[in-house]
Structure formats: structure tokens, C-alpha cells
Design a protein around this motif. Structure first.
Motif, PDB file in Angstrom:
ATOM      1  N   LEU A 107       0.976  -1.269   0.148  1.00 43.78           N
ATOM      2  CA  LEU A 107      -0.191  -0.047   0.025  1.00 43.78           C
ATOM      3  C   LEU A 107       0.881   1.192   0.168  1.00 43.78           C
ATOM      4  CD1 LEU A 107      -2.906   1.081   0.037  1.00 43.78           C
ATOM      5  CD2 LEU A 107      -2.532   1.404   2.591  1.00 43.78           C
ATOM      6  N   THR A 108       0.381   2.235  -1.027  1.00 42.19           N
ATOM      7  CA  THR A 108       1.509   3.596  -1.051  1.00 42.19           C
ATOM      8  C   THR A 108       0.159   4.259  -1.227  1.00 42.19           C
ATOM      9  OG1 THR A 108       2.635   4.914  -2.456  1.00 42.19           O
ATOM     10  CG2 THR A 108       1.415   2.883  -3.575  1.00 42.19           C
ATOM     11  N   GLN A 167      -9.019   5.381   2.014  1.00 42.06           N
ATOM     12  CA  GLN A 167      -7.795   4.458   2.548  1.00 42.06           C
ATOM     13  C   GLN A 167      -8.114   3.199   3.119  1.00 42.06           C
ATOM     14  OE1 GLN A 167      -4.622   4.983   2.330  1.00 42.06           O
ATOM     15  NE2 GLN A 167      -3.488   4.795   4.297  1.00 42.06           N
ATOM     16  N   ILE A 171      -6.596  -0.265   1.631  1.00 40.93           N
ATOM     17  CA  ILE A 171      -6.078  -1.353   2.523  1.00 40.93           C
ATOM     18  C   ILE A 171      -6.623  -2.690   2.104  1.00 40.93           C
ATOM     19  CG2 ILE A 171      -5.866  -2.027   4.802  1.00 40.93           C
ATOM     20  CD1 ILE A 171      -5.545   0.666   5.751  1.00 40.93           C
ATOM     21  N   SER A 174      -5.493  -4.169  -1.115  1.00 35.83           N
ATOM     22  CA  SER A 174      -3.934  -4.517  -0.894  1.00 35.83           C
ATOM     23  C   SER A 174      -3.709  -5.752  -0.222  1.00 35.83           C
ATOM     24  CB  SER A 174      -3.195  -3.371  -0.488  1.00 35.83           C
ATOM     25  OG  SER A 174      -3.411  -3.288   1.003  1.00 35.83           O
ATOM     26  N   PHE A 184       3.676  -1.231   3.867  1.00 38.71           N
ATOM     27  CA  PHE A 184       3.004   0.106   3.650  1.00 38.71           C
ATOM     28  C   PHE A 184       4.002   1.168   3.669  1.00 38.71           C
ATOM     29  CE2 PHE A 184      -1.382  -1.160   5.957  1.00 38.71           C
ATOM     30  CZ  PHE A 184      -1.677  -2.067   4.645  1.00 38.71           C
ATOM     31  N   PRO A 187       1.837   4.796   6.336  1.00 40.55           N
ATOM     32  CA  PRO A 187       0.432   4.314   6.260  1.00 40.55           C
ATOM     33  C   PRO A 187      -0.544   5.266   6.728  1.00 40.55           C
ATOM     34  CG  PRO A 187       1.932   3.286   7.899  1.00 40.55           C
ATOM     35  CD  PRO A 187       2.878   3.951   7.062  1.00 40.55           C
ATOM     36  N   VAL A 199      -6.061   2.004  11.347  1.00 41.11           N
ATOM     37  CA  VAL A 199      -4.596   1.581  10.431  1.00 41.11           C
ATOM     38  C   VAL A 199      -3.875   1.016  11.296  1.00 41.11           C
ATOM     39  CG1 VAL A 199      -2.819   2.275   9.032  1.00 41.11           C
ATOM     40  CG2 VAL A 199      -4.882   3.200   8.450  1.00 41.11           C
ATOM     41  N   VAL A 215       6.909  -1.093   7.482  1.00 43.48           N
ATOM     42  CA  VAL A 215       6.489   0.472   6.998  1.00 43.48           C
ATOM     43  C   VAL A 215       7.409   1.437   6.958  1.00 43.48           C
ATOM     44  CG1 VAL A 215       4.107  -0.371   8.479  1.00 43.48           C
ATOM     45  CG2 VAL A 215       6.039   0.927   9.628  1.00 43.48           C
TER      46      VAL A 215
END
Length: 268
Positions: A107-108, A167, A171, A174, A184, A187, A199, A215
Motif C-alpha cells: 500500500l502506498t 484509505q 488497504i 492491498s 506500507f 500508512p 490503520v 512500514v
């Protein structure tokens, strides 16, 4: 690369390993002016190495431009390193990118969902890309849409969703295939406090399930809250790595970071 087997050894299993990773980008004329570079090149990663283990949250901490996002893009096979290699779940990002992709959820903040589509459509589309059967896909959708409160918005176009809900949908997409490794990039960047809490709770929940999570962030409090170990990247190099206690040396993480940054940049 052979992974370390934790069974009976007393040692955690290596899940991610970066080995002397190097990456250089060519700069446009405008970028050269911003970077004040005469060479037209920017070294993003300069021999970066680190290891992350099964069932832990590993943080890459550093200022903007340090190379964090570049490293995560390499781990996610979006770009190739110029030198060195990285391994995810025992697979080389250079030689086995397809097997790496099957093992990860990435996830970006740059993931942009098409405004015209609904969460339900996108979930089905990405599920089919992963080759998921309808029964498994339906079960996974029920789990994740309920977990993130997406169910009430399943048929609402993405363009009409709040930033936080977008978002959450990102998530869910992903991790649609229930990957063993979660990557991530920033995040909680740009999220309100309630969505950010959702999150971070989710990441801790995934850690509790034995998943390996990496992360990138520049937020000290996020590292202190979530991460078991941290690697500090400055100028594309690993300036320090270890547990929070190892890196902080009795100080706050913020104070320790700025001391480290000063020593790294000025040599004093």
C-alpha cells in the motif's frame, strides 16, 4: 536465498532481507536545479542492507528523500535495483518478482483508486487479478468490508467517499489475497486521527496473526507505538538499526534521530 528456520532454533525466521541495494535515478533539468546537481544523477540508495523477521513490525525511519519509498518500491518489484538484491519470503525481487508479488500486500499513498468505480467492483476486479475463486473472494470481501466498515459504502463510487474511507478501501484491496508480508509506505500520512487509529490497530492485529510488516515513515510516534525494530535511513544508507532501545540509547527516538542525523551529515 535460504531462510532461517525458526523451528527448534530459538531464532526468528528471516522474511525480508535487503543486501547492498543500490539505486540511482536520472534527473530532469528542473530536478537538477532543485537538487543543485551538476551530474544529472541522484543516488537514492547507496548499498542499503537490513533484515526483517517473521511476526514483527519493522520501521524504515528517515526524512523525506532518504530513500524509504524507493526501498519499498524495490521490495514490491515496482522498480529494479541497479545493484544488490532483496529477498521477500525467500524469493529474489530481481529473479523471482512474480513469486514476491504473490507473497506481499503493498500500500502506498500514491495508489489512486478510479473515482468512477465502487469498492465492490474494485474488490472483485483485484481479486480476479490474484486468481481468487468466487467463494474465497466473497468470504474475504465479507471479512474485510466488515472489519473496515466498508460494507455500507460498497456500492458508492470512490469519488464520493471520504479520504479515510478511500484509505480503508485501499488497504482492503492491498491485502485481498491474505498475504504473509505487508508493506506500507507512510500508512497514516494525511489521515484524520480516527482513520489513523484504524490503520495502526489493523497493523497490530496483523502482527498478532504472525504476519511480517514493514512500514516507512517520518513520524517518530508511529515508530514508537508500532515497531519492534527500526532502521534509520539517511542519504540512502542505513545509519542505525535495531530495537528502539538500541537506536534510542536512552533518549527519545526523536532526540536520538537528530543526534544521528547531525553526526551522519556533518561528521561531527
Amino acid at each position: 536465498m535460504e531462510q532461517t528456520n525458526a523451528e527448534g532454533s530459538g531464532f526468528p525466521r528471516e522474511v525480508i532481507r535487503a543486501e547492498n541495494v543500490r539505486k540511482t535515478f536520472s534527473l530532469s533539468r528542473k530536478q537538477r536545479a532543485i537538487e543543485k546537481s551538476a551530474s544529472g544523477k541522484k543516488v537514492a540508495l547507496d548499498g542499503l542492507s537490513f533484515t526483517a523477521y517473521e511476526g514483527e513490525i519493522y520501521g524504515l525511519l528517515g526524512p523525506n528523500g532518504a530513500g524509504k519509498t524507493t526501498m519499498l518500491r524495490i521490495l514490491s518489484t515496482l522498480i529494479r535495483p541497479d545493484g544488490g538484491d532483496a529477498f521477500v519470503a525467500g524469493h529474489s525481487v530481481v529473479k523471482e518478482p512474480d513469486r514476491v508479488r504473490a507473497a506481499i500486500g503493498f500500500l502506498t499513498s500514491e495508489l489512486k483508486l478510479e473515482d468512477f468505480f465502487t469498492p465492490a467492483y474494485l474488490f472483485g476486479f483485484f481479486g480476479k487479478l490474484h486468481g481468487m475463486e468466487e467463494e474465497r473472494l466473497a468470504k474475504r470481501r465479507e471479512e474485510l468490508f466488515t472489519r473496515f466498515g466498508i460494507d455500507k459504502f460498497a456500492e458508492v463510487k470512490v469519488g464520493d467517499l471520504s479520504t479515510g474511507m478511500k484509505q480503508k478501501v485501499s488497504i482492503a484491496i492491498s491485502i485481498i489475497h491474505d498475504p504473509s508480508v505487508i508493506i506500507f509506505d507512510e500508512p497514516t500520512n494525511g489521515l484524520d486521527v480516527l482513520t489513523a487509529k484504524t490503520v495502526t490497530d489493523f497493523l497490530e492485529e496483523m502482527k498478532g496473526q504472525g504476519k511480517s510488516i514493514i512500514v516507512s515513515t517520518h513520524i517518530f510516534s508511529l515508530v514508537e507505538k508500532l515497531c519492534d525494530r527500526v532502521g534509520v535511513i539517511i542519504g540512502g544508507r542505513m545509519a542505525a538499526e535495531g530495537t528502539l532501545a538500541d537506536v534510542s540509547c536512552g533518549k527519545s527516538l526523536e532526540d536520538a534521530f537528530f543526534d544521528l542525523y547531525k553526526r551522519t551529515v556533518t561528521g561531527v
